[in-house]
Design a protein around this motif. Structure first.
Motif, short mmCIF file in Angstrom:
data_model
loop_
_atom_site.label_atom_id
_atom_site.label_comp_id
_atom_site.label_asym_id
_atom_site.label_seq_id
_atom_site.Cartn_x
_atom_site.Cartn_y
_atom_site.Cartn_z
N LEU A 135 0.75 -1.21 -0.10
CA LEU A 135 0.11 -0.01 0.00
C LEU A 135 0.77 1.35 0.12
O LEU A 135 2.10 1.21 0.40
CB LEU A 135 -0.88 0.00 1.18
N PRO A 136 0.42 2.52 -0.41
CA PRO A 136 0.98 3.72 -0.54
C PRO A 136 1.56 4.00 0.77
O PRO A 136 1.14 3.70 1.83
CB PRO A 136 0.26 4.68 -0.90
N PRO A 137 2.64 5.03 0.70
CA PRO A 137 3.48 5.18 1.91
C PRO A 137 2.57 6.07 2.87
O PRO A 137 1.43 6.65 2.34
CB PRO A 137 4.46 6.31 1.51
N GLY A 138 2.69 5.74 4.19
CA GLY A 138 1.61 6.23 5.13
C GLY A 138 0.41 5.10 5.21
O GLY A 138 -0.48 5.71 6.18
N GLY A 139 0.23 4.37 4.52
CA GLY A 139 -0.69 3.22 4.51
C GLY A 139 -2.34 3.96 4.24
O GLY A 139 -2.47 4.74 3.40
N GLY A 140 -3.39 3.65 5.17
CA GLY A 140 -4.59 4.05 4.96
C GLY A 140 -5.48 2.99 5.15
O GLY A 140 -5.15 1.77 5.38
N PRO A 141 -6.68 3.17 5.09
CA PRO A 141 -7.79 2.18 5.29
C PRO A 141 -8.08 1.14 4.21
O PRO A 141 -7.59 1.37 2.96
CB PRO A 141 -9.14 2.87 5.24
N ILE A 142 -8.30 0.06 4.69
CA ILE A 142 -8.21 -1.06 3.62
C ILE A 142 -9.87 -1.56 3.66
O ILE A 142 -10.50 -1.73 4.77
CB ILE A 142 -7.52 -2.47 3.97
N ALA A 143 -10.50 -1.69 2.49
CA ALA A 143 -11.72 -2.29 2.45
C ALA A 143 -11.69 -3.83 2.05
O ALA A 143 -10.95 -4.22 1.19
CB ALA A 143 -12.47 -1.50 1.30
N ILE A 144 -12.50 -4.49 2.67
CA ILE A 144 -13.10 -5.78 2.33
C ILE A 144 -14.23 -5.91 1.83
O ILE A 144 -15.40 -5.81 2.69
CB ILE A 144 -12.78 -6.77 3.39
N GLY A 215 -10.45 8.06 0.40
CA GLY A 215 -10.30 6.90 -0.38
C GLY A 215 -9.44 5.90 0.12
O GLY A 215 -9.00 6.08 1.51
N PHE A 216 -9.45 4.65 -0.02
CA PHE A 216 -8.91 3.33 0.47
C PHE A 216 -7.62 3.26 0.09
O PHE A 216 -7.27 3.57 -1.22
CB PHE A 216 -9.72 2.18 0.01
N ALA A 217 -6.71 2.86 0.72
CA ALA A 217 -5.33 2.68 0.42
C ALA A 217 -5.27 1.15 -0.48
O ALA A 217 -4.36 0.90 -1.13
CB ALA A 217 -4.53 2.55 1.65
N GLY A 218 -6.01 0.40 0.15
CA GLY A 218 -6.19 -0.97 -0.42
C GLY A 218 -7.59 -1.71 -0.50
O GLY A 218 -8.38 -1.29 0.34
N ILE A 219 -7.95 -2.25 -1.40
CA ILE A 219 -9.30 -2.75 -1.46
C ILE A 219 -9.23 -4.43 -1.67
O ILE A 219 -8.44 -4.83 -2.85
CB ILE A 219 -10.32 -2.15 -2.69
N LEU A 220 -9.86 -5.36 -1.04
CA LEU A 220 -9.88 -6.81 -1.30
C LEU A 220 -11.23 -7.13 -1.83
O LEU A 220 -12.38 -6.83 -1.19
CB LEU A 220 -9.67 -7.43 -0.03
N VAL A 221 -11.36 -7.71 -2.86
CA VAL A 221 -12.44 -7.77 -3.54
C VAL A 221 -12.79 -9.61 -3.57
O VAL A 221 -12.12 -10.09 -4.13
CB VAL A 221 -12.49 -7.27 -4.85
N ASP A 222 -14.20 -9.78 -2.67
CA ASP A 222 -14.33 -11.23 -2.67
C ASP A 222 -15.76 -11.47 -2.69
O ASP A 222 -16.45 -11.71 -1.67
CB ASP A 222 -13.80 -11.87 -1.27
N LEU A 223 -16.36 -10.85 -3.92
CA LEU A 223 -17.62 -10.60 -4.03
C LEU A 223 -18.43 -12.03 -4.93
O LEU A 223 -17.91 -12.12 -6.10
CB LEU A 223 -18.06 -9.59 -4.60
N PHE A 224 -19.12 -12.80 -4.22
CA PHE A 224 -19.83 -13.87 -4.93
C PHE A 224 -21.28 -13.88 -4.66
O PHE A 224 -21.47 -13.67 -3.41
CB PHE A 224 -19.19 -15.31 -4.46
N ALA A 225 -22.16 -14.57 -5.52
CA ALA A 225 -23.54 -14.77 -5.01
C ALA A 225 -24.03 -16.02 -5.84
O ALA A 225 -23.64 -16.09 -7.08
CB ALA A 225 -24.24 -13.17 -5.71
N ARG A 226 -24.94 -16.51 -5.16
CA ARG A 226 -25.18 -18.07 -5.55
C ARG A 226 -23.99 -18.66 -6.51
O ARG A 226 -24.20 -19.41 -7.50
CB ARG A 226 -26.34 -17.66 -6.49
N GLY A 227 -22.84 -18.87 -5.71
CA GLY A 227 -21.81 -19.80 -6.09
C GLY A 227 -21.16 -19.07 -7.47
O GLY A 227 -20.35 -19.89 -7.79
N ARG A 245 -12.35 4.88 -5.91
CA ARG A 245 -12.44 4.89 -4.57
C ARG A 245 -11.00 4.70 -3.73
O ARG A 245 -11.08 4.48 -2.60
CB ARG A 245 -13.33 3.59 -3.96
N LEU A 246 -10.27 4.44 -4.71
CA LEU A 246 -8.67 4.44 -4.14
C LEU A 246 -7.88 5.57 -4.20
O LEU A 246 -8.33 6.40 -4.86
CB LEU A 246 -8.05 3.32 -5.24
N LYS A 247 -7.11 5.91 -3.01
CA LYS A 247 -6.23 7.05 -2.74
C LYS A 247 -5.12 6.68 -3.94
O LYS A 247 -4.86 5.74 -4.50
CB LYS A 247 -5.94 6.96 -1.54
#
Length: 340
Positions: A135-144, A215-227, A245-247
């Motif tokens: 993530l960028p220097p200074g970090g920041g929030p991570i979205a899951i 903005g988010f420093a990082g985003i983890l995308v784990d989006l599933f529906a009905r398999g 939505r990313l910084k």
């Protein structure tokens, strides 16, 4: 770990959890990272576990888990999911021995996993835990996005504690309130929230609307529906929205699925959906998309993740990782031309 584009999620209380006794019949159970758990009162199997062992480490076909080693803690249908929570005995001769599993969807895909006696899971959640050093220097929030029972959040908060650099702040979105209720009841989410008050924030709602000021420093995308990976992720407009939505300097790491998943709709072939998802990402991120295949080596149950941003400095990335077991993943990332 699901999202829908409607407002029917506003459910104030989850349905009562229905506790059931395990069926005494011998059941052969094989699991994949997000594939089905073959749970029927007969001797059936589903494909090999798609854990992160190399093919050499997992060449032998296992015979599944005898039912006597599996305990069903909860089984019920919410407004949006078929929800099951299972414990696998430590006495079982299986990679999932000693684990607790959250299964969603009709096929019973694994959406969260935790072990009583160890932190790392030997699944793609461990790969998610390698993101903070990038993530960028200074970090920041991570979205899951697709919080499930909090497997990724638990790993990151454990591996990057207060005082560590980076020490992330996590914002998790989950569509189904019943999944969050189960996470608090059976996966220790309530305790995790208390321990990390001010660092862990959990929301019920549409993950594609996730945002924070700056903005988010990082985003983890784990989006599933009905398999299946949700259809929105095969649309470049979704990736443009998420990128906004990313910084500056922020990155995304994405579970793209693969042959390891079993969709309720047979037309949603896991490998085809994976390719369409990566194709949509490339239209937005061009050559700044890298992939890792956790089922490489000709395995039928492959599982792919993607990483956005410029090519990382491999040596610096490895040095920054807090566990030696995580460093092996760094060398497995390949450029977009190898995404299959």
């Amino acid at each position: 770990m699901m999202v829908h584009k409607n407002n029917s999620w506003r459910q104030t209380t989850p349905p009562s959890l229905r506790f059931v006794r395990p069926n005494p019949h011998l059941v052969a159970i094989r699991t994949k990272q997000r594939g089905p758990l073959g749970f029927q009162p007969q001797s059936t199997t589903t494909p090999n576990p798609n854990l992160t062992e190399t093919p050499e480490e997992n060449e032998e076909d296992d015979e599944g888990i005898p039912m006597e080693y599996v305990k069903i803690l909860a089984k019920f249908k919410s407004r949006h999911n078929y929800i099951r929570v299972l414990d696998v005995s430590r006495r079982a001769d299986h990679p999932l021995a000693g684990s607790r599993l959250l299964l969603l969807d009709r096929p019973g895909n694994i959406h969260s996993i935790s072990f009583l006696l160890r932190t790392l899971t030997s699944t793609y959640f461990d790969v998610f835990a390698t993101l903070p050093p990038l993530l960028p220097p200074g970090g920041g929030p991570i979205a899951i996005l697709g919080f499930g029972a909090g497997s990724a959040a638990r790993l990151i908060l454990s591996l990057y504690p207060d005082g560590a650099a980076p020490a992330p702040e996590i914002h998790g979105w989950e569509f189904d309130p019943s999944v969050i209720a189960v996470a608090r009841e059976f996966f220790g989410l309530s305790k995790l929230e208390r321990q990390h008050r001010g660092k862990l924030f959990v929301y019920v709602g549409d993950a594609l609307d996730a945002e924070v000021e700056g903005g988010f420093a990082g985003i983890l995308v784990d989006l599933f529906a009905r398999g299946s990976v949700i259809p929105e992720l095969q649309d470049p407009k979704t990736w443009e929205k998420l990128r906004s939505r990313l910084k500056t300097g922020g990155r995304m790491m994405v579970n793209c699925g693969g042959r390891c998943v079993e969709a309720e709709d047979p037309s949603r072939d896991g490998d085809l959906v994976r390719k369409e998802t990566l194709r949509a990402m490339r239209k937005v991120f061009a050559d700044e998309v890298f992939v890792i295949n956790l089922g490489a080596g000709g395995r039928k149950e492959d599982s792919w993740l993607a990483l956005t941003g410029p090519a990382p400095d491999v040596d610096n990335w490895k040095r920054a990782l807090p566990a030696a077991e995580l460093r092996r993943y760094v060398d497995l990332w390949t450029p977009p031309s190898n995404m299959g």
